[in-house]
Design a protein around this motif. Structure first.
Motif, PDB file in Angstrom:
ATOM      1  N   GLY A 136      30.322  44.293  72.409  1.00  0.00           N
ATOM      2  CA  GLY A 136      31.480  43.632  71.817  1.00  0.00           C
ATOM      3  C   GLY A 136      31.180  42.186  71.461  1.00  0.00           C
ATOM      4  N   ALA A 137      30.480  41.495  72.360  1.00  0.00           N
ATOM      5  CA  ALA A 137      30.147  40.087  72.121  1.00  0.00           C
ATOM      6  C   ALA A 137      29.191  39.973  70.930  1.00  0.00           C
ATOM      7  N   ASP A 156      36.068  35.628  72.302  1.00  0.00           N
ATOM      8  CA  ASP A 156      36.821  34.973  73.359  1.00  0.00           C
ATOM      9  C   ASP A 156      37.169  35.973  74.470  1.00  0.00           C
ATOM     10  N   ALA A 157      37.624  37.154  74.058  1.00  0.00           N
ATOM     11  CA  ALA A 157      38.054  38.174  75.018  1.00  0.00           C
ATOM     12  C   ALA A 157      36.884  38.674  75.867  1.00  0.00           C
ATOM     13  N   ARG A 210      51.547  38.086  74.354  1.00  0.00           N
ATOM     14  CA  ARG A 210      50.485  37.265  73.794  1.00  0.00           C
ATOM     15  C   ARG A 210      49.353  36.969  74.777  1.00  0.00           C
ATOM     16  N   SER A 211      49.107  37.877  75.695  1.00  0.00           N
ATOM     17  CA  SER A 211      47.920  37.717  76.525  1.00  0.00           C
ATOM     18  C   SER A 211      46.719  37.895  75.605  1.00  0.00           C
ATOM     19  N   LEU A 212      45.566  37.423  76.052  1.00  0.00           N
ATOM     20  CA  LEU A 212      44.360  37.541  75.235  1.00  0.00           C
ATOM     21  C   LEU A 212      44.083  39.016  74.938  1.00  0.00           C
ATOM     22  N   LEU A 213      44.372  39.885  75.938  1.00  0.00           N
ATOM     23  CA  LEU A 213      44.184  41.318  75.731  1.00  0.00           C
ATOM     24  C   LEU A 213      45.078  41.832  74.601  1.00  0.00           C
ATOM     25  N   ASN A 214      46.356  41.409  74.605  1.00  0.00           N
ATOM     26  CA  ASN A 214      47.251  41.844  73.526  1.00  0.00           C
ATOM     27  C   ASN A 214      46.832  41.271  72.179  1.00  0.00           C
ATOM     28  N   ARG A 222      39.245  36.502  62.092  1.00  0.00           N
ATOM     29  CA  ARG A 222      40.130  36.295  63.241  1.00  0.00           C
ATOM     30  C   ARG A 222      39.768  37.260  64.362  1.00  0.00           C
ATOM     31  N   LEU A 223      39.525  38.531  63.986  1.00  0.00           N
ATOM     32  CA  LEU A 223      39.125  39.527  64.988  1.00  0.00           C
ATOM     33  C   LEU A 223      37.841  39.094  65.691  1.00  0.00           C
ATOM     34  N   ALA A 224      36.868  38.611  64.920  1.00  0.00           N
ATOM     35  CA  ALA A 224      35.583  38.196  65.495  1.00  0.00           C
ATOM     36  C   ALA A 224      35.793  37.103  66.536  1.00  0.00           C
TER      37      ALA A 224
END
Ligand SMILES: [Zn+2]
Ligand SMILES: [Zn+2]
Lengths: 198, 198
Positions: free
Chosen positions: A40-41, B49-50, A4-8, B42-44
């Motif tokens: 991405g942002a 955040d990521a 459950r890391s942010l990456l995962n 949720r993806l957004a």
């Protein structure tokens, strides 16, 4: 990588995209993080906004962030021509490929009583109101010629007949440049039954 | 669809995903809007955040939202074994396929002076500090055997030698079940030059 890391979480969340499995989700996540964070942002922000604000146009039921979509709000479109499609994406295809300048109506599917999809689910009450209120002279059906599509087309044609509106349907057949041996059987059968005199 | 509608903005923004052209961007946008808004929202949120919070682990340079990634922060990992990879995604692959329980170091590329990629760009100063400060007994190079990869491996091996650290590299050759005729020539050449007595 702890659980459950942010990456995962990002990799898991990316799997809501159509056709994206675990491998591609990982590839997309690393690509954005290592090579295009700005993109991405921006995507994240627009996506959040779109999921919240895009609704259905109240006149044609296509997707739009406005109560009336750009086409319905455009006074130069010909309100005498109304084209019925199944999905919003088909409007994009028609706009790009043809010089059609009328208006649209999006069903969002086909009549399918067994799946609980009746006239109301397809907004046929809204379409009926438009046939009543608007100066429609021709209703063009761009509905796929499947069993359910044909039933839907017949239902709409009956409704149009009651309002004295002429109904046409787009031609189905072998596509331009389509080699007969690669065309699916249903299309080929349609092309034969729809043959015309030279 | 007026120009620059929110829908068109979403379709454009989706093209920052690798391998997504105009057609797939449109398909993804309609899919999310019509069938999975909750997933899209949720993806957004996670993506925003990521992009903001995921940085590089200060010890191994992999991607993590923490100053130390999960592996570097795990006291049960064997600090005597240090595996050098080119990309963070390779850590995921090694963790999934092997029982390696040491630590990692991510280069983020290969030495390429003509492209302005020198030792500093690959964090080799950080790696050097680790060889000095940590009880590393074996440095395992998992670097692709290209010209630039080999130059990078040699550079690192020299540095490790100065610290008295043993250096190994993972085996390259024909993959398990790989049929010779389908294996690329470079791999086949490596497999021959790396042959061992039976
Ligand atoms: Zn509309
Ligand atoms: Zn780390």
């Amino acid at each position: 990588m702890t659980e459950r890391s942010l990456l995962n979480q990002l990799i898991d969340a990316l799997r809501c995209l159509p056709g994206v499995g675990p491998k591609s989700a990982q590839r997309i996540a690393f690509h954005l993080l290592e090579r295009n964070r700005e993109g991405g942002a921006r995507l994240a922000q627009i996506m959040a906004d779109a999921m919240l604000r895009i609704q259905r146009c109240r006149r044609c039921r296509t997707l739009s962030e406005h109560e009336l979509c750009g086409i319905c709000a455009n006074p130069r479109r010909d309100a005498g021509l109304l084209c019925v499609v199944e999905q919003p994406s088909e409007i994009v295809a028609i706009e790009q490929a043809t010089d059609f300048r009328g208006l649209y109506f999006v069903l969002g599917g086909r009549l399918s009583p067994l799946d609980g999809i009746g006239p109301d689910e397809l907004g046929l009450d809204v379409l009926e109101s438009r046939l009543h209120d608007e100066p429609v002279s021709e209703l063009i059906l761009a509905i796929s010629p499947t069993v359910e599509g044909s039933a839907t087309a017949h239902y709409i044609a009956d409704s149009a007949a009651r309002h004295g509106v002429r109904v046409t349907r787009i031609a189905h057949g072998v596509p331009l440049g389509g080699e007969l041996e690669y065309v699916d059987g249903g299309t080929l059968a349609l092309a034969f039954s729809g043959r015309r005199a030279l």
